[in-house]
Design an enzyme around this catalytic site. Sequence first.
Site, short mmCIF file in Angstrom:
data_model
loop_
_atom_site.label_atom_id
_atom_site.label_comp_id
_atom_site.label_asym_id
_atom_site.label_seq_id
_atom_site.Cartn_x
_atom_site.Cartn_y
_atom_site.Cartn_z
CD GLU A 51 -3.24 -1.05 0.38
OE1 GLU A 51 -3.10 0.24 -0.21
OE2 GLU A 51 -3.63 -1.81 -0.32
CB CYS A 84 -1.74 7.23 1.10
SG CYS A 84 -3.17 6.39 1.60
#
Length: 608
Positions: free
Chosen positions: A340, A375
Amino acid sequence: MYFDSKDALAMVEELRASYNSGKTRSYEWRVSQLKNLVKVAEHHEQEIVDALRSDLNKPEFEAYVHERDLPTSPSRTHSIHIYSHSHTHTLFFYLSVSSSTMGSMAIEEEKQTAANPFDEEAASAVVKELRASFVSGKTRSYQWRVSQLKGIVKLITKKEREIVDALRSDLSKPELESQVYEISMLNNSCKLAIKELKKWMKPEKVKTSIAVFPASAEIVSEPLGAILVISAWNYPFCTFIPDILCFPVLSLDPVVGAIASGNVVVLKPSELAPATSSLLAKLLDEYMDSSCIRVVEGAVAETSALLEQKWDKICYTGNGRVGRIVMASAAKHLTPVLLELGGKSPVIVDSGINLQVACRRIIVGKWGCNNGQACISPDYIITTKDFAPKLVDSLKQELENFYGKNQLESKDLSRIVNPHHFARLTKLLDEDKVSGKIVHGGETDKTNLRIAPTILLDVPQDSLIMSEEIFGPLLPILTVEKMEDSFDLINSGTKPLAAYLFTNKKKLKEHFVNTVSAGGLVVNDTTIHLAVPSLPFGGVGESGMGAYHGKFSFDAFSHKKAVVYRGFFGDASIRYPPYTKGKLRILKALISGGISSIIRALFGWPKA
Ligand code: NAD
């Protein structure tokens, strides 16, 4: 002819050019190529059989039954290349060289760490203990899984205050963001898993083919075994989501998935959020089954010791540089990875929209999520030259409505995580070609690690701020002549984790969805795709691999085992030697023909 790295590079470049032209995306292209494969198998049947006989002395009967659907002779079109065995050897050689280089990077970093209280021996002992629990079978039961998920719910309900305090200590995170984006999100994730678990665990019945009749088949989800979850500092408990309906992630969300799938887990939280890291260690030890779920605290040395061990899956959240180290370590044990990562997530803003709503949604996705340290926060905006001034004015107005006039000191904004990241971000602002482009904000406070929400207009594309993920409160705006140019701009870079578009135009929406490749897309909002548990969350290309959330988390940490059940009835002798022409004819009809070809084969009539 020797196929060397230059040939490999030329081939990949040629294929990429075809991919970038967009031709492989159309339905027509895909079907035509699949049909060509069928043709290869049909028209070159004898060549395939001969090649297999030459390589393996394979009987024609077996060649037909086992291999016919896969063309084995080298073929070359614009977009499909099949190279011979020796060529694949060359490619494997390059892969192994690059992974060993990455491996030595990890070792170098490890050497640099002086104190190493949690070493490889300690890591190995932890894995051994957890594996013993896994082998005992306790984590496989529905009851154990649910009891552990309930343990997490209890932990966050009872220790809410401690969690909020730890997040404030690490990141100065506003209580509302902690409550909404970390605590309630995690709660939702556990509750969904508890509610759906029976359904997820149930074997899935699937159709069988006539070739194996009579039989039944199912897909059984089995736990992988020992999972390592390495997490980042920005959402130490859960992922952020700028909306009350949000859904969770980071440290504990992959743990929820790993438990729901019946695995044993080690969680390695980030050393950059030390208060939350030690709270996680304390709470998981208190509320969870410590024979199966552990927290190992520490930094590079401890993570490297863990990475030396054999895992059944590693889930890493963080930057791409360390992502490469993780993947190289995993390769040594052939361990699959879920990466991720981040990236530069763009926002395209068209004219003719409800600008106030658009700006509010951009602001909450950028500064309302850890002050841009998230993110999927918008990284930069693209708009037209004509529309940019209007957009800047509206963003300024809404920022003032949200955070007041003195935004540097707003209590509703998180601070920068540490001096290193503060210095990194101010360096982006101080670059000569960028410093004059600030149209809003720009104030910094080194002592308190604060940077005000900052907007920059028309920064050059070769500036530092445009060449790396910003991960902070700076928002550059790039301008283009017409909206369509923004797609080429995005596609000229690496694939981002998210991309956003604000428009009312149907054609633009379609173009965006069809041409922009990113982990996830949202039209007319930012970041809310994480709030939809039925959607997978994950990156593509440089922004990561694999996905999780909801059922996707369960699948990410399960092996999908193919199971076929047969009885002893209906044992057809045609599949057994000695192979005869008559048997081959019937098998061919069974595998590829409709009912009429089966009847023809049975009666020995010629093909229609
Ligand atoms: P970080 O510094 O906390 O590092 C992440 C983890 O990697 C930590 O547990 C750390 O101990 C470990 N680590 C660091 N260096 C290592 C090394 N040399 N060897 C082995 N392990 C090492 O987090 P970060 O990387 O600064 O996080 C920010 C990045 O993460 C951004 O790029 C962001 O976009 C990305 N991110 C992605 C997601 C997502 O869900 N896709 C979520 C959050 C953050």
